[in-house]
Motif scaffolding. Structure first.
Motif, mmCIF file in Angstrom:
data_model
loop_
_atom_site.group_PDB
_atom_site.id
_atom_site.type_symbol
_atom_site.label_atom_id
_atom_site.label_comp_id
_atom_site.label_asym_id
_atom_site.label_seq_id
_atom_site.Cartn_x
_atom_site.Cartn_y
_atom_site.Cartn_z
ATOM 1 N N ALA A 13 -32.510 17.070 -98.553
ATOM 2 C CA ALA A 13 -33.644 16.493 -98.846
ATOM 3 C C ALA A 13 -34.589 17.528 -99.146
ATOM 4 C CB ALA A 13 -34.180 15.334 -97.944
ATOM 5 N N GLN A 14 -34.702 18.440 -98.264
ATOM 6 C CA GLN A 14 -35.606 19.645 -98.545
ATOM 7 C C GLN A 14 -35.331 20.298 -99.662
ATOM 8 O OE1 GLN A 14 -38.348 19.596 -96.367
ATOM 9 N NE2 GLN A 14 -39.323 21.725 -96.916
ATOM 10 N N THR A 15 -34.152 20.478 -100.009
ATOM 11 C CA THR A 15 -33.621 21.126 -101.151
ATOM 12 C C THR A 15 -34.349 20.546 -102.369
ATOM 13 O OG1 THR A 15 -31.776 22.248 -100.420
ATOM 14 C CG2 THR A 15 -32.090 21.928 -102.924
ATOM 15 N N LEU A 16 -34.432 19.155 -102.512
ATOM 16 C CA LEU A 16 -34.699 18.410 -103.724
ATOM 17 C C LEU A 16 -36.301 18.686 -103.594
ATOM 18 C CD1 LEU A 16 -34.473 16.371 -105.933
ATOM 19 C CD2 LEU A 16 -34.750 14.720 -104.347
ATOM 20 N N ARG A 17 -36.845 18.660 -102.382
ATOM 21 C CA ARG A 17 -38.334 18.887 -102.402
ATOM 22 C C ARG A 17 -38.925 20.109 -102.951
ATOM 23 N NH1 ARG A 17 -42.212 15.858 -99.703
ATOM 24 N NH2 ARG A 17 -43.861 17.243 -98.654
ATOM 25 N N LEU A 18 -38.129 21.195 -102.614
ATOM 26 C CA LEU A 18 -38.177 22.548 -103.234
ATOM 27 C C LEU A 18 -38.221 22.627 -104.805
ATOM 28 C CD1 LEU A 18 -36.517 24.899 -100.468
ATOM 29 C CD2 LEU A 18 -38.678 25.135 -101.447
ATOM 30 N N LEU A 19 -37.105 22.048 -105.279
ATOM 31 C CA LEU A 19 -36.681 22.141 -106.525
ATOM 32 C C LEU A 19 -37.638 21.405 -107.466
ATOM 33 C CD1 LEU A 19 -32.926 21.765 -106.707
ATOM 34 C CD2 LEU A 19 -34.127 23.899 -107.014
ATOM 35 N N THR A 20 -38.512 20.332 -106.939
ATOM 36 C CA THR A 20 -38.907 19.337 -107.740
ATOM 37 C C THR A 20 -40.575 19.442 -107.304
ATOM 38 O OG1 THR A 20 -38.792 17.506 -106.062
ATOM 39 C CG2 THR A 20 -37.166 17.512 -108.076
ATOM 40 N N ARG A 21 -40.999 20.203 -106.258
ATOM 41 C CA ARG A 21 -42.593 20.297 -105.893
ATOM 42 C C ARG A 21 -42.889 21.377 -105.263
ATOM 43 N NH1 ARG A 21 -45.678 15.817 -102.607
ATOM 44 N NH2 ARG A 21 -43.763 14.408 -103.119
ATOM 45 N N LEU A 22 -42.230 22.238 -104.377
ATOM 46 C CA LEU A 22 -42.659 23.294 -103.570
ATOM 47 C C LEU A 22 -42.596 24.543 -104.249
ATOM 48 C CD1 LEU A 22 -41.413 22.204 -100.072
ATOM 49 C CD2 LEU A 22 -43.757 21.788 -101.145
ATOM 50 N N GLU A 23 -41.360 24.859 -104.894
ATOM 51 C CA GLU A 23 -41.190 26.100 -105.777
ATOM 52 C C GLU A 23 -41.689 25.990 -107.216
ATOM 53 O OE1 GLU A 23 -39.617 30.022 -106.049
ATOM 54 O OE2 GLU A 23 -39.405 28.753 -104.453
ATOM 55 N N SER A 24 -43.148 26.210 -107.145
ATOM 56 C CA SER A 24 -43.679 26.150 -108.482
ATOM 57 C C SER A 24 -43.498 26.855 -109.460
ATOM 58 C CB SER A 24 -45.456 26.135 -108.024
ATOM 59 O OG SER A 24 -45.570 25.085 -107.140
ATOM 60 N N LYS A 25 -43.282 26.137 -110.801
ATOM 61 C CA LYS A 25 -43.257 26.785 -112.045
ATOM 62 C C LYS A 25 -43.986 26.033 -113.129
ATOM 63 C CE LYS A 25 -40.017 28.997 -115.410
ATOM 64 N NZ LYS A 25 -40.994 28.564 -116.519
ATOM 65 N N THR A 26 -43.942 24.824 -113.106
ATOM 66 C CA THR A 26 -44.529 23.717 -114.022
ATOM 67 C C THR A 26 -45.168 22.808 -113.281
ATOM 68 O OG1 THR A 26 -42.268 23.991 -115.370
ATOM 69 C CG2 THR A 26 -43.595 22.172 -115.964
ATOM 70 N N PHE A 27 -46.179 22.285 -114.165
ATOM 71 C CA PHE A 27 -47.325 21.311 -113.720
ATOM 72 C C PHE A 27 -47.382 19.959 -114.539
ATOM 73 C CE2 PHE A 27 -47.849 25.325 -111.709
ATOM 74 C CZ PHE A 27 -48.274 25.112 -110.381
ATOM 75 N N ASP A 28 -47.668 18.989 -114.188
ATOM 76 C CA ASP A 28 -47.610 17.809 -114.977
ATOM 77 C C ASP A 28 -49.080 17.661 -115.326
ATOM 78 O OD1 ASP A 28 -49.331 16.657 -112.796
ATOM 79 O OD2 ASP A 28 -48.020 15.465 -112.174
ATOM 80 N N SER A 29 -49.395 16.621 -116.108
ATOM 81 C CA SER A 29 -50.882 16.559 -116.826
ATOM 82 C C SER A 29 -52.071 16.398 -115.821
ATOM 83 C CB SER A 29 -50.797 15.312 -117.569
ATOM 84 O OG SER A 29 -50.363 14.098 -117.126
#
Length: 410
Positions: free
Chosen positions: A124-140
């Motif tokens: 679950a922490q992996t998903l959190r890293l890939l989709t939130r914590l390891e920043s590359k892209t940001f939403d509007s």
């Protein structure tokens, strides 16, 4: 944009937040692999425990070397099956990103700490890293969406495609990450996609053969002793991996392994010839397991459109037994080493004390990005999740250093 693999479509290549294509010569999945490969989270795995404590020996694996080996195995199997090798490669590289300091031992400490906020689970922490914590892209709205990988790659990295629930120890998503999880899992229930099954199997293969290799080189494992004391080993195999296996099945599986012409004979003596023989053993076993799964899968599903939810990986029962035996033999020495048991208790206490110190000092000592998350948190539960994110991000040496600074010598 370069055409995706002929069987993948725009739905598979879609990202949570749409992005312009900067280099038309690459597929979305090749871009995904590059993003994981260049991530800070992957680099940190070099100083995180696999089985032996990271940095304790120049030979044994750490989480990074293990992940690279899993990726090589997974990529080759993906290529022979016909699913996109970049998707599987990226998923394999990512599969352990969420592991905290001190491996599964640290995972247990953080799960206890986070019991009232949804627990802690490395996947679950992996998903959190890939989709939130390891920043590359940001939403509007300016929120991080992590590496913003494609749907197919995120799905391939999801080993346990369900949220936490009573009676189930493993899970793949925390409640506050459900939005992106539901987006990537649209309409597929709780089934693993084929690419995730390949990643999962590659992990098992690498873990089983490489832990044996590391254990023999460290003189913790004597393969000749397994036959003499098999009852003790078989109990560990059943306890950890194959609960329904009979003695006859395990005996037959061990016989098949020891009858292989490349199985070591005699005591390991650290010579170059012994090291070469051991390396040949790992290579031959990987080939044996992967080839068996490839052939069995093609026998059931043919050779057409083996991707996503069009097929499942077929692993012969005998191969599962052999892998379980190797994993069990390696685990026996982890479970039965008094030195390791004492060290593991100290590590759990260290992470608990460190988290408590961070909680008491608020955002003062947090990394800048997590300090912002602390200030944005709506309540104490959300703030505790930030503390867990911080501790989980640390390497083994940095956890020791932070503890020494904030608490005192371990």
């Amino acid at each position: 944009m370069r055409k995706q693999h002929e069987w993948y479509d725009e739905h598979d290549a879609e990202r949570w937040v749409a992005e312009p294509v900067k280099r038309p010569g690459r597929t979305a999945f090749a871009r995904d692999r590059a993003r994981v490969l260049h991530s800070a989270a992957l680099r940190r795995l070099a100083a995180k425990t696999q089985v032996a404590t990271a940095g304790s020996d120049d030979f044994v694996r750490n989480r990074l070397t293990h992940s690279l080996e899993v990726a090589q195995i997974g990529r080759e199997l993906a290529s022979t099956l016909g699913c996109d090798p970049d998707i599987v490669d990226a998923a394999c590289l990512a599969h352990d990103l969420g592991h905290p300091p001190f491996g599964h031992n640290g995972e247990r400490a953080l799960d206890t700490l986070a019991a009232d906020i949804g627990g802690f689970e490395g996947n679950a922490q992996t998903l959190r890293l890939l989709t939130r914590l390891e920043s590359k892209t940001f939403d509007s709205a300016g929120r991080s969406v992590g590496l913003n990988l494609s749907r197919a790659t995120l799905d391939a990295a999801t080993k346990y495609p369900w949220p936490r629930r009573a009676g189930v120890r493993k899970f793949g998503v925390y409640d506050d990450d459900l939005a992106v999880f539901e987006w990537l899992r649209q309409g597929v229930g709780e089934r693993q996609c084929l690419e995730a099954q390949v990643m999962d199997f590659a992990d098992d293969v690498a873990y089983s053969v490489h832990d044996i290799e590391d254990g023999i080189v460290a003189h913790h494992i004597d393969l000749a002793a397994v036959a003499a004391d098999r009852a003790m080993y078989w109990e560990t195999v059943r306890q950890k991996y194959l609960p329904e296996a009979t003695d006859a099945e395990l005996d037959e599986g061990w016989r098949r392994l020891t009858d292989l012409h490349y199985w070591p004979s005699g005591t390991f003596d650290d010579s170059r010839r012994a090291l070469g023989g051991l390396k040949d053993l790992t290579s031959q076993l990987i080939g044996r397991f992967v080839t068996s799964a490839e052939q069995a899968t093609h026998a059931v599903f043919g050779r057409s459109k083996l991707i996503r939810y069009e097929a499942d990986l077929v692993v012969p029962d005998g191969v599962r037994v052999e892998i379980g035996l190797l994993k069990g033999v390696g685990m026996f020495h982890v479970l039965n080493s008094p030195e390791r048991q004492a060290r593991r208790a100290t590590q759990r206490e260290l992470l608990t004390e460190l988290a408590d110190a961070l909680w008491k000092t608020g955002p003062t000592h947090l990394d800048a990005a997590l300090r912002a998350d602390w200030h944005d948190a709506a309540d104490d539960k959300a703030r505790l999740r930030v503390i867990v994110d911080q501790v989980a991000s640390l390497t083994d040496p940095s956890a020791l250093a932070w503890h020494a600074d904030l608490v005192g010598p371990a």
